[in-house]
Design an enzyme around this catalytic site. Sequence first.
Site, PDB file in Angstrom:
ATOM      1  N   GLY A  79       0.817  -1.217   0.000  1.00 47.61           N
ATOM      2  CA  GLY A  79       0.000   0.000   0.000  1.00 47.61           C
ATOM      3  C   GLY A  79       0.848   1.263   0.000  1.00 47.61           C
ATOM      4  O   GLY A  79       1.934   1.292   0.585  1.00 47.61           O
ATOM      5  N   ARG A 143       1.341  -5.778  -5.089  1.00 47.26           N
ATOM      6  CA  ARG A 143       1.345  -6.691  -3.948  1.00 47.26           C
ATOM      7  C   ARG A 143       1.794  -8.105  -4.314  1.00 47.26           C
ATOM      8  O   ARG A 143       1.502  -9.055  -3.612  1.00 47.26           O
ATOM      9  CB  ARG A 143      -0.042  -6.740  -3.320  1.00 47.26           C
ATOM     10  CG  ARG A 143      -0.445  -5.455  -2.579  1.00 47.26           C
ATOM     11  CD  ARG A 143      -1.609  -5.698  -1.654  1.00 47.26           C
ATOM     12  NE  ARG A 143      -2.073  -4.483  -1.009  1.00 47.26           N
ATOM     13  CZ  ARG A 143      -1.547  -3.985   0.110  1.00 47.26           C
ATOM     14  NH1 ARG A 143      -0.547  -4.598   0.690  1.00 47.26           N
ATOM     15  NH2 ARG A 143      -2.029  -2.880   0.639  1.00 47.26           N
ATOM     16  N   ASP A 174       5.158  -7.849   5.487  1.00 46.17           N
ATOM     17  CA  ASP A 174       5.168  -8.980   4.548  1.00 46.17           C
ATOM     18  C   ASP A 174       6.229  -8.780   3.461  1.00 46.17           C
ATOM     19  O   ASP A 174       6.967  -9.712   3.122  1.00 46.17           O
ATOM     20  CB  ASP A 174       3.789  -9.132   3.887  1.00 46.17           C
ATOM     21  CG  ASP A 174       2.767  -9.755   4.842  1.00 46.17           C
ATOM     22  OD1 ASP A 174       3.186 -10.511   5.749  1.00 46.17           O
ATOM     23  OD2 ASP A 174       1.568  -9.489   4.686  1.00 46.17           O
ATOM     24  N   LYS A 200       8.148   0.685   5.526  1.00 51.91           N
ATOM     25  CA  LYS A 200       7.009   1.497   5.061  1.00 51.91           C
ATOM     26  C   LYS A 200       5.705   0.906   5.547  1.00 51.91           C
ATOM     27  O   LYS A 200       5.554  -0.311   5.560  1.00 51.91           O
ATOM     28  CB  LYS A 200       7.018   1.495   3.529  1.00 51.91           C
ATOM     29  CG  LYS A 200       5.804   2.055   2.883  1.00 51.91           C
ATOM     30  CD  LYS A 200       5.126   1.089   1.898  1.00 51.91           C
ATOM     31  CE  LYS A 200       4.422  -0.052   2.543  1.00 51.91           C
ATOM     32  NZ  LYS A 200       3.468  -0.780   1.707  1.00 51.91           N
ATOM     33  N   THR A 201       4.790   1.675   5.951  1.00 47.07           N
ATOM     34  CA  THR A 201       3.368   1.358   6.067  1.00 47.07           C
ATOM     35  C   THR A 201       2.676   2.405   6.933  1.00 47.07           C
ATOM     36  O   THR A 201       3.156   2.723   8.028  1.00 47.07           O
ATOM     37  CB  THR A 201       3.037  -0.051   6.624  1.00 47.07           C
ATOM     38  OG1 THR A 201       1.621  -0.160   6.683  1.00 47.07           O
ATOM     39  CG2 THR A 201       3.626  -0.357   7.988  1.00 47.07           C
ATOM     40  N   ASP A 203       0.117   1.881   8.418  1.00 47.92           N
ATOM     41  CA  ASP A 203      -0.506   1.151   9.538  1.00 47.92           C
ATOM     42  C   ASP A 203       0.299   1.246  10.832  1.00 47.92           C
ATOM     43  O   ASP A 203      -0.230   0.990  11.912  1.00 47.92           O
ATOM     44  CB  ASP A 203      -0.672  -0.330   9.180  1.00 47.92           C
ATOM     45  CG  ASP A 203      -1.707  -0.544   8.088  1.00 47.92           C
ATOM     46  OD1 ASP A 203      -2.228   0.456   7.561  1.00 47.92           O
ATOM     47  OD2 ASP A 203      -1.990  -1.706   7.760  1.00 47.92           O
TER      48      ASP A 203
END
Length: 553
Positions: A79, A143, A174, A200-201, A203
């Site tokens: 993402g 992805r 992941d 990175k994320t 979240d």
Amino acid sequence: MTRVKSPLDIARAAYKPKLPLALQGAVALKEGAATQSVANQEEIKALFPNTYGMPVLEFVKGEATTNRPINVGVILSGGQAPGGHNVMSGLFDGLKSIHPDSKLYGFLGGPSGLVDHNYQELTAEIIDEFRNTGGFDIIGSGRTKLEEVEQFEKGLIIAKKLGLSAVVIIGGDDSNTNACILAEYYAAKNTGIQVIGCPKTIDGDLKNDMIEVSFGFDTACKVYSELIGNIQRDANSAKKYWHFIRLMGRSASHIALECALQTQANVCIVSEEVAEKKQTIADVVNTIAESIVTRGNAGLNFGTVLIPEGLLEFIPEVKGLIAELNDMLAHNEVEFKTLKMDEEQHAYVMAKLSPVNATIFKSLPLFIAKQLTLDRDSHGNVQVSLIETEKMLMDMVKTRLDGLKKEGKYTGKFGSLGHFFGYEGRCASPSNFDADYCYSLGYNASLLINAGKTGYMSIVRNPYLPTEQWISGGVPITSMMNMERRHGKMVPVIQKALVKLDGAPFKFLESKRKEWASANPNYVYPGPIQYFGPTEVCDQRNHTLRLESEAKK
Ligand code: FBP
């Protein structure tokens, strides 16, 4: 065709991201103690014999050296997160400072670009177009999971053709797990191709002692908090709606928690707490209804409820259902897809599930039941962004309030509106923090490559302190791993960082909950991210980072 630039794009292009002091000039490498994985040490060591146990690295000021040019390939994975372009500009500038003839290639559309040999050289002209901008559109993301030997071998062919010394994978837990597997494979085969990851994320769940925050979290939370603040001001003006706001964060509730701290929303559900207390959906509904009743009985028929995107997976009863659905759908995918949507698929699932889970499945509103059976992502995860939990809760809370009204316990009026904030924040122009942090991560990655390192994540520590005091270096990815069951098999993965219920940010929320849920809340309206102006406005860190860093002192 040249892209039309907004005035902000133009002004932001001139922003010079700040680097930690140690990276401003020649560096030397300081090795720390050897590492081990967070759990399952023997298994992880056996699976990663070439990249296990390496030391933590730190860059310090050093002597200038003569270097050869380095070619590097970079992949954006998963993402979008604000600041990705700055990781790339930092990487580019770092490589050019090592040697002006170094080259950076971008693999297009995510990890599949490496496998399918889709790439583009990233020249100074291209990089300059994207400095300090949001998005991943410079090369696109994807992805595709890198896990098969065949994919690694195809990657090797293009790496050799382009004369790459290294591949940099910018991704979440992941993707970095895959980076680690790729690094081990290339090291075991003595290919000379290094692999470096970048955290990175939005979240915020790729986090541990060495990575205090993943990039993008700061900006995304600030964007969502601005929107929540605006909604709160509207609610406080019109005084007629409860706003149910679902916030991205596939698993962990870091984003919802941070936004609650920034805006002082009336209710914030934290999935990790729901799981810990083994709450049912009815318990969550009651928590929300309680605040609505308190405020409604005081004549305040409005408010805000923050709901983490991944909530359903943390409700023990639904978690069991999802696990069974995952297995069942994986085994019956072809047959399931031939069925007509809705009734046929619903009946099929009901017939295949165990009696306990069939009962839970049946009790869910039809649209939620259907959304739970949608395609999984490439990592086997339910695509929680497609599940409208806020709508489900709005319906269920309404039913509960009707009941309380009949019992004479609720005298208010309930009107609700649902929102989902996720994609709105993932490509925002990075805050000054993310712009600097990402640039430093990228620059630092080039130095790890120059030092011949592989299987490392580029890290920048002490992000709560002013930039000059940041410490940069690398941490072996194997040190973050443990064994987890995925698709019915035990596999090595980076441990996901959920909200810690004994951590300072959650504790702070807990101490304020009653007050914020009550009839007398003190909404905060954070306003938009500011890129220019006084430092206390423009360089402010997020609350999670502040509270965690203060707790460490
Ligand atoms: P990453 O874990 O890849 O950083 O992605 C995070 C995220 O934004 C989640 O918050 C959300 O559930 C998911 O991506 C949405 O995925 P998609 O972009 O495929 O719709």
